[in-house]
Motif scaffolding. Structure first.
Motif, PDB file in Angstrom:
ATOM      1  N   ALA A   1       1.124  -1.553  -7.041  1.00 11.46           N
ATOM      2  CA  ALA A   1       1.539  -0.368  -7.798  1.00 11.46           C
ATOM      3  C   ALA A   1       0.783  -0.261  -9.115  1.00 11.46           C
ATOM      4  O   ALA A   1       0.321   0.821  -9.500  1.00 11.46           O
ATOM      5  N   MET A   2       0.635  -1.388  -9.796  1.00  3.80           N
ATOM      6  CA  MET A   2      -0.039  -1.384 -11.100  1.00  3.80           C
ATOM      7  C   MET A   2      -1.521  -1.048 -10.980  1.00  3.80           C
ATOM      8  O   MET A   2      -2.071  -0.296 -11.792  1.00  3.80           O
ATOM      9  N   GLU A   3      -2.181  -1.589  -9.971  1.00  4.63           N
ATOM     10  CA  GLU A   3      -3.592  -1.279  -9.775  1.00  4.63           C
ATOM     11  C   GLU A   3      -3.769   0.186  -9.385  1.00  4.63           C
ATOM     12  O   GLU A   3      -4.751   0.830  -9.773  1.00  4.63           O
ATOM     13  N   GLY A   4      -2.791   0.728  -8.646  1.00  2.12           N
ATOM     14  CA  GLY A   4      -2.826   2.150  -8.320  1.00  2.12           C
ATOM     15  C   GLY A   4      -2.698   3.014  -9.565  1.00  2.12           C
ATOM     16  O   GLY A   4      -3.356   4.054  -9.688  1.00  2.12           O
ATOM     17  N   ILE A   5      -1.852   2.584 -10.489  1.00  2.00           N
ATOM     18  CA  ILE A   5      -1.697   3.308 -11.756  1.00  2.00           C
ATOM     19  C   ILE A   5      -3.020   3.333 -12.516  1.00  2.00           C
ATOM     20  O   ILE A   5      -3.450   4.373 -13.018  1.00  2.00           O
TER      21      ILE A   5
ATOM     22  N   GLU B   1       5.174 -10.290 -16.740  1.00  2.00           N
ATOM     23  CA  GLU B   1       4.133 -11.304 -16.595  1.00  2.00           C
ATOM     24  C   GLU B   1       3.074 -10.865 -15.595  1.00  2.00           C
ATOM     25  O   GLU B   1       1.874 -11.097 -15.799  1.00  2.00           O
ATOM     26  N   VAL B   2       3.485 -10.231 -14.493  1.00  2.00           N
ATOM     27  CA  VAL B   2       2.512  -9.702 -13.529  1.00  2.00           C
ATOM     28  C   VAL B   2       1.660  -8.629 -14.200  1.00  2.00           C
ATOM     29  O   VAL B   2       0.429  -8.612 -14.052  1.00  2.00           O
ATOM     30  N   ALA B   3       2.299  -7.731 -14.942  1.00  2.00           N
ATOM     31  CA  ALA B   3       1.575  -6.647 -15.606  1.00  2.00           C
ATOM     32  C   ALA B   3       0.554  -7.180 -16.606  1.00  2.00           C
ATOM     33  O   ALA B   3      -0.571  -6.669 -16.698  1.00  2.00           O
ATOM     34  N   ARG B   4       0.920  -8.212 -17.330  1.00  2.00           N
ATOM     35  CA  ARG B   4      -0.001  -8.790 -18.315  1.00  2.00           C
ATOM     36  C   ARG B   4      -1.192  -9.463 -17.641  1.00  2.00           C
ATOM     37  O   ARG B   4      -2.245  -9.656 -18.257  1.00  2.00           O
ATOM     38  N   ASP B   5      -1.019  -9.813 -16.356  1.00  2.00           N
ATOM     39  CA  ASP B   5      -2.092 -10.477 -15.615  1.00  2.00           C
ATOM     40  C   ASP B   5      -3.029  -9.489 -14.921  1.00  2.00           C
ATOM     41  O   ASP B   5      -4.055  -9.874 -14.382  1.00  2.00           O
ATOM     42  N   VAL B   6      -2.657  -8.195 -14.917  1.00  2.00           N
ATOM     43  CA  VAL B   6      -3.491  -7.171 -14.302  1.00  2.00           C
ATOM     44  C   VAL B   6      -4.492  -6.686 -15.354  1.00  2.00           C
ATOM     45  O   VAL B   6      -4.115  -6.103 -16.368  1.00  2.00           O
TER      46      VAL B   6
ATOM     47  N   MET C   1      12.961   0.636  -6.052  1.00  2.00           N
ATOM     48  CA  MET C   1      11.529   0.374  -6.199  1.00  2.00           C
ATOM     49  C   MET C   1      11.300  -0.686  -7.265  1.00  2.00           C
ATOM     50  O   MET C   1      10.500  -1.615  -7.070  1.00  2.00           O
ATOM     51  N   TYR C   2      12.003  -0.567  -8.387  1.00  2.00           N
ATOM     52  CA  TYR C   2      11.889  -1.588  -9.430  1.00  2.00           C
ATOM     53  C   TYR C   2      12.272  -2.960  -8.873  1.00  2.00           C
ATOM     54  O   TYR C   2      11.576  -3.951  -9.111  1.00  2.00           O
ATOM     55  N   SER C   3      13.367  -3.031  -8.114  1.00  2.00           N
ATOM     56  CA  SER C   3      13.794  -4.311  -7.549  1.00  2.00           C
ATOM     57  C   SER C   3      12.729  -4.887  -6.621  1.00  2.00           C
ATOM     58  O   SER C   3      12.462  -6.093  -6.622  1.00  2.00           O
TER      59      SER C   3
ATOM     60  N   ALA D   1       0.830  -1.210   0.000  1.00  2.00           N
ATOM     61  CA  ALA D   1       0.000   0.000   0.000  1.00  2.00           C
ATOM     62  C   ALA D   1       0.861   1.255   0.000  1.00  2.00           C
ATOM     63  O   ALA D   1       0.531   2.256  -0.666  1.00  2.00           O
ATOM     64  N   GLU D   2       1.976   1.222   0.717  1.00  2.00           N
ATOM     65  CA  GLU D   2       2.865   2.383   0.738  1.00  2.00           C
ATOM     66  C   GLU D   2       3.518   2.603  -0.624  1.00  2.00           C
ATOM     67  O   GLU D   2       3.625   3.750  -1.093  1.00  2.00           O
ATOM     68  N   VAL D   3       3.957   1.524  -1.274  1.00  2.00           N
ATOM     69  CA  VAL D   3       4.541   1.658  -2.606  1.00  2.00           C
ATOM     70  C   VAL D   3       3.513   2.218  -3.581  1.00  2.00           C
ATOM     71  O   VAL D   3       3.817   3.087  -4.402  1.00  2.00           O
ATOM     72  N   ARG D   4       2.299   1.732  -3.468  1.00  2.00           N
ATOM     73  CA  ARG D   4       1.218   2.256  -4.318  1.00  2.00           C
ATOM     74  C   ARG D   4       1.068   3.763  -4.123  1.00  2.00           C
ATOM     75  O   ARG D   4       0.943   4.514  -5.088  1.00  2.00           O
ATOM     76  N   ASP D   5       1.098   4.222  -2.866  1.00  2.00           N
ATOM     77  CA  ASP D   5       0.966   5.654  -2.589  1.00  2.00           C
ATOM     78  C   ASP D   5       2.151   6.437  -3.132  1.00  2.00           C
ATOM     79  O   ASP D   5       1.989   7.556  -3.648  1.00  2.00           O
ATOM     80  N   TYR D   6       3.369   5.877  -3.027  1.00  2.00           N
ATOM     81  CA  TYR D   6       4.545   6.556  -3.575  1.00  2.00           C
ATOM     82  C   TYR D   6       4.387   6.776  -5.080  1.00  2.00           C
ATOM     83  O   TYR D   6       4.710   7.847  -5.605  1.00  2.00           O
ATOM     84  N   VAL D   7       3.915   5.739  -5.782  1.00  2.00           N
ATOM     85  CA  VAL D   7       3.731   5.845  -7.230  1.00  2.00           C
ATOM     86  C   VAL D   7       2.636   6.859  -7.558  1.00  2.00           C
ATOM     87  O   VAL D   7       2.807   7.714  -8.442  1.00  2.00           O
ATOM     88  N   THR D   8       1.523   6.790  -6.846  1.00  2.00           N
ATOM     89  CA  THR D   8       0.410   7.711  -7.093  1.00  2.00           C
ATOM     90  C   THR D   8       0.836   9.163  -6.891  1.00  2.00           C
ATOM     91  O   THR D   8       0.509  10.047  -7.690  1.00  2.00           O
ATOM     92  N   TYR D   9       1.574   9.414  -5.808  1.00  2.00           N
ATOM     93  CA  TYR D   9       2.025  10.771  -5.487  1.00  2.00           C
ATOM     94  C   TYR D   9       2.895  11.351  -6.602  1.00  2.00           C
ATOM     95  O   TYR D   9       2.692  12.485  -7.060  1.00  2.00           O
ATOM     96  N   GLN D  10       3.856  10.562  -7.065  1.00  2.00           N
ATOM     97  CA  GLN D  10       4.783  11.051  -8.094  1.00  2.00           C
ATOM     98  C   GLN D  10       4.098  11.152  -9.451  1.00  2.00           C
ATOM     99  O   GLN D  10       4.387  12.057 -10.240  1.00  2.00           O
ATOM    100  N   LEU D  11       3.192  10.220  -9.712  1.00  2.00           N
ATOM    101  CA  LEU D  11       2.431  10.273 -10.954  1.00  2.00           C
ATOM    102  C   LEU D  11       1.620  11.568 -11.012  1.00  2.00           C
ATOM    103  O   LEU D  11       1.599  12.270 -12.039  1.00  2.00           O
ATOM    104  N   GLY D  12       0.973  11.897  -9.893  1.00  2.00           N
ATOM    105  CA  GLY D  12       0.167  13.119  -9.852  1.00  2.00           C
ATOM    106  C   GLY D  12       0.997  14.372 -10.031  1.00  2.00           C
ATOM    107  O   GLY D  12       0.565  15.323 -10.703  1.00  2.00           O
ATOM    108  N   ALA D  13       2.210  14.389  -9.445  1.00  2.00           N
ATOM    109  CA  ALA D  13       3.064  15.569  -9.548  1.00  2.00           C
ATOM    110  C   ALA D  13       3.485  15.823 -10.990  1.00  2.00           C
ATOM    111  O   ALA D  13       3.396  16.953 -11.492  1.00  2.00           O
ATOM    112  N   LEU D  14       3.936  14.767 -11.668  1.00  2.00           N
ATOM    113  CA  LEU D  14       4.375  14.961 -13.052  1.00  2.00           C
ATOM    114  C   LEU D  14       3.189  15.237 -13.969  1.00  2.00           C
ATOM    115  O   LEU D  14       3.295  16.023 -14.920  1.00  2.00           O
ATOM    116  N   ASP D  15       2.067  14.608 -13.681  1.00  2.00           N
ATOM    117  CA  ASP D  15       0.871  14.827 -14.501  1.00  2.00           C
ATOM    118  C   ASP D  15       0.458  16.295 -14.491  1.00  2.00           C
ATOM    119  O   ASP D  15      -0.003  16.826 -15.502  1.00  2.00           O
TER     120      ASP D  15
END
Length: 253
Positions: A129-133, A151-156, A115-117, A82-96
């Motif tokens: 993270a992907m569902e947050g995106i 493979e995880v991304a293709r399954d979302v 984060m990638y690792s 959940a924290e990683v999801r929030d980190y991605v959402t926060y940065q996505l919103g800033a650049l957007d």
């Protein structure tokens, strides 16, 4: 005609500290992964990089990292899904916000460093993270750096994903990257050979001479390499010699 994207990490300067050759590299790429203030970047650099990308008709993506500028986002830290999801959402919103200010939309997301690792090692973190995106923008493309994440991304459900390859660092036989090696002093002709091999045949030669499958539709070039422009010029010369067309991730995914 084979279509392929060239992406590069951008906007990783902040304050008086400078990273990369963004202005020189930008004319040769089709997608820019822009830092959004956590591992690197600041509001002024973000604005400048978005403007530079739009001036060159380069697709804009967010390059989210862990909140660790001191370690350039490469140090491990504990974080729940959940924290990683929030980190991605926060940065996505800033650049957007900077993209909207410029009258464009974000194209993709490519996590950085530790984060990638974390996402590569934990399907739970990756899925969060992907569902947050998707909750922010279901048209965004996930740029996957390794096959497990892909493979995880293709399954979302509903998430578009593109697999990326590398030509300025070496692969091991298990398709992992030798990330500890320097990307400097790479022979431009060798890098261009690798680019053509991945783009046309989906294969690349490993450090021990074995040929492996790398079914990539986007190729990453490290913009912090002092020879990045020379590598990209060699790649562009080969593109003109082969049946290869540069295309944005939106056209490919």
């Amino acid at each position: 005609m084979v279509q392929i994207d060239i992406n590069c990490d951008m906007g990783e300067s902040f304050g008086n500290w400078r990273m990369g050759r963004d202005e020189d590299v930008m004319p040769y790429i089709t997608s820019a992964n822009i830092a959004a203030g956590y591992h690197a970047g600041d509001p002024h650099v973000m604005r400048d990089t978005v403007e530079m990308a739009t001036d060159h008709d380069v697709g804009i993506g967010v390059h989210p990292g862990l909140p660790d500028k001191m370690g350039f986002g490469r140090r491990r830290m504990d974080a729940t899904p959940a924290e990683v999801r929030d980190y991605v959402t926060y940065q996505l919103g800033a650049l957007d916000a900077f993209a909207r200010q410029r009258g464009v939309r974000l194209q993709h997301v490519k996590p950085h460093g530790a984060m990638y690792s974390m996402l590569s090692e934990s399907s739970e973190h990756a899925r969060a993270a992907m569902e947050g995106i998707l909750d922010v923008d279901e048209d965004l493309i996930y740029l996957a750096t390794d096959m497990h994440i892909y493979e995880v991304a293709r399954d979302v459900e509903g998430l578009r994903a593109v697999f990326e390859g590398y030509v300025d660092i070496d692969y091991r036989a298990d398709r992992s990257l030798i990330v500890e090696q320097s990307v400097a002093d790479k022979d431009p002709e060798l890098v261009a050979d690798r680019f053509v091999s991945i783009a046309t045949d989906g294969v690349v030669e490993t450090a021990n001479g074995e040929e492996i499958d790398v079914p990539a539709e986007s190729i990453c070039i490290h913009g912090d390499n002092p020879e990045a422009v020379e590598l990209l010029r060699a790649i562009h010369a080969r593109i003109e010699e082969h049946d290869i067309e540069l295309a944005s991730l939106d056209e490919i995914a």
